[in-house]
Design a protein around this motif. Structure first.
Motif, short mmCIF file in Angstrom:
data_model
loop_
_atom_site.label_atom_id
_atom_site.label_comp_id
_atom_site.label_asym_id
_atom_site.label_seq_id
_atom_site.Cartn_x
_atom_site.Cartn_y
_atom_site.Cartn_z
N MET A 134 0.84 -1.21 0.00
CA MET A 134 0.00 0.00 0.00
C MET A 134 0.87 1.25 0.00
N LEU A 135 1.95 1.24 0.78
CA LEU A 135 2.84 2.38 0.83
C LEU A 135 3.50 2.61 -0.53
N GLU A 136 3.90 1.55 -1.19
CA GLU A 136 4.51 1.67 -2.51
C GLU A 136 3.50 2.24 -3.53
N ARG A 137 2.26 1.81 -3.42
CA ARG A 137 1.23 2.33 -4.32
C ARG A 137 1.03 3.83 -4.12
N VAL A 138 1.05 4.28 -2.87
CA VAL A 138 0.89 5.71 -2.58
C VAL A 138 2.11 6.47 -3.08
N ARG A 139 3.29 5.94 -2.88
CA ARG A 139 4.50 6.61 -3.34
C ARG A 139 4.57 6.67 -4.86
N ALA A 140 4.05 5.66 -5.53
CA ALA A 140 4.10 5.61 -6.99
C ALA A 140 3.10 6.58 -7.62
N LYS A 141 2.17 7.05 -6.82
CA LYS A 141 1.17 8.00 -7.34
C LYS A 141 1.86 9.29 -7.74
N PRO A 142 1.53 9.83 -8.96
CA PRO A 142 2.21 11.06 -9.40
C PRO A 142 1.77 12.25 -8.55
N GLY A 143 2.65 13.22 -8.43
CA GLY A 143 2.39 14.41 -7.64
C GLY A 143 1.52 15.41 -8.39
N ALA A 144 1.16 16.49 -7.73
CA ALA A 144 0.29 17.51 -8.32
C ALA A 144 0.99 18.27 -9.44
N ASP A 145 2.32 18.28 -9.46
CA ASP A 145 3.05 19.00 -10.49
C ASP A 145 3.44 18.10 -11.67
N ASP A 146 2.98 16.87 -11.67
CA ASP A 146 3.26 15.94 -12.77
C ASP A 146 2.51 16.38 -14.03
N PRO A 147 3.14 16.37 -15.19
CA PRO A 147 2.47 16.82 -16.42
C PRO A 147 1.20 16.01 -16.76
N ALA A 148 1.20 14.72 -16.46
CA ALA A 148 0.01 13.90 -16.75
C ALA A 148 -1.16 14.34 -15.87
N VAL A 149 -0.86 14.65 -14.60
CA VAL A 149 -1.91 15.10 -13.68
C VAL A 149 -2.45 16.45 -14.13
N ILE A 150 -1.54 17.33 -14.51
CA ILE A 150 -1.96 18.66 -14.97
C ILE A 150 -2.80 18.54 -16.23
N GLU A 151 -2.40 17.63 -17.13
CA GLU A 151 -3.15 17.44 -18.38
C GLU A 151 -4.56 16.90 -18.08
N ARG A 152 -4.68 15.91 -17.18
CA ARG A 152 -6.00 15.36 -16.83
C ARG A 152 -6.87 16.44 -16.18
#
Length: 125
Positions: A23-41
């Motif tokens: 679970m911790l690895e899954r949370v860490r693997a989640k992209p941050g708010a400044d990630d281009p994919a997150v910004i695009e979505r």
């Protein structure tokens, strides 16, 4: 039961620890708010939301315009009906007046004919 294996306390602890690590690895693997994919979505969701609001506003405008058109049609129909009713009442009043005038003229003719007969009868005596 050859496949049955009694799990001990240590096995259960290690399984729980492995689950927490996953679970911790899954949370860490989640992209941050400044990630281009997150910004695009996020921008795509914002564009969809803006388009939806524009469609809703357009529908509301069309609905208001339709209501105004129907109100104008209803008012025009009511005015036309009122004018037709007034014209019909005027025609009926004119017809009644003409009928009354004809009746008066007929009664006058009948009275004149009756008076002429009466005068002729008096003249013969």
């Amino acid at each position: 039961m050859s496949g049955f294996r009694d799990k001990g306390f240590g096995d259960r602890l290690s399984t729980a620890a492995n689950a927490r690590k996953a679970m911790l690895e899954r949370v860490r693997a989640k992209p941050g708010a400044d990630d281009p994919a997150v910004i695009e979505r996020k921008s795509a969701r914002q564009a969809v939301s803006t388009a939806r609001e524009a469609r809703l506003a357009e529908r509301e405008t069309a609905r208001i315009a339709e209501q105004a058109r129907k109100a104008a049609e209803d008012e025009a129909r009511q005015v036309a009906e009122h004018e037709q009713r007034v014209a019909q009442e005027a025609n009926e009043a004119t017809a009644k007046l003409e009928a009354a005038e004809r009746q008066v003229a007929l009664e006058a003719e009948q009275k004149a004919a009756r008076d002429a007969r009466y005068a002729a009868r008096k003249a013969r005596k």
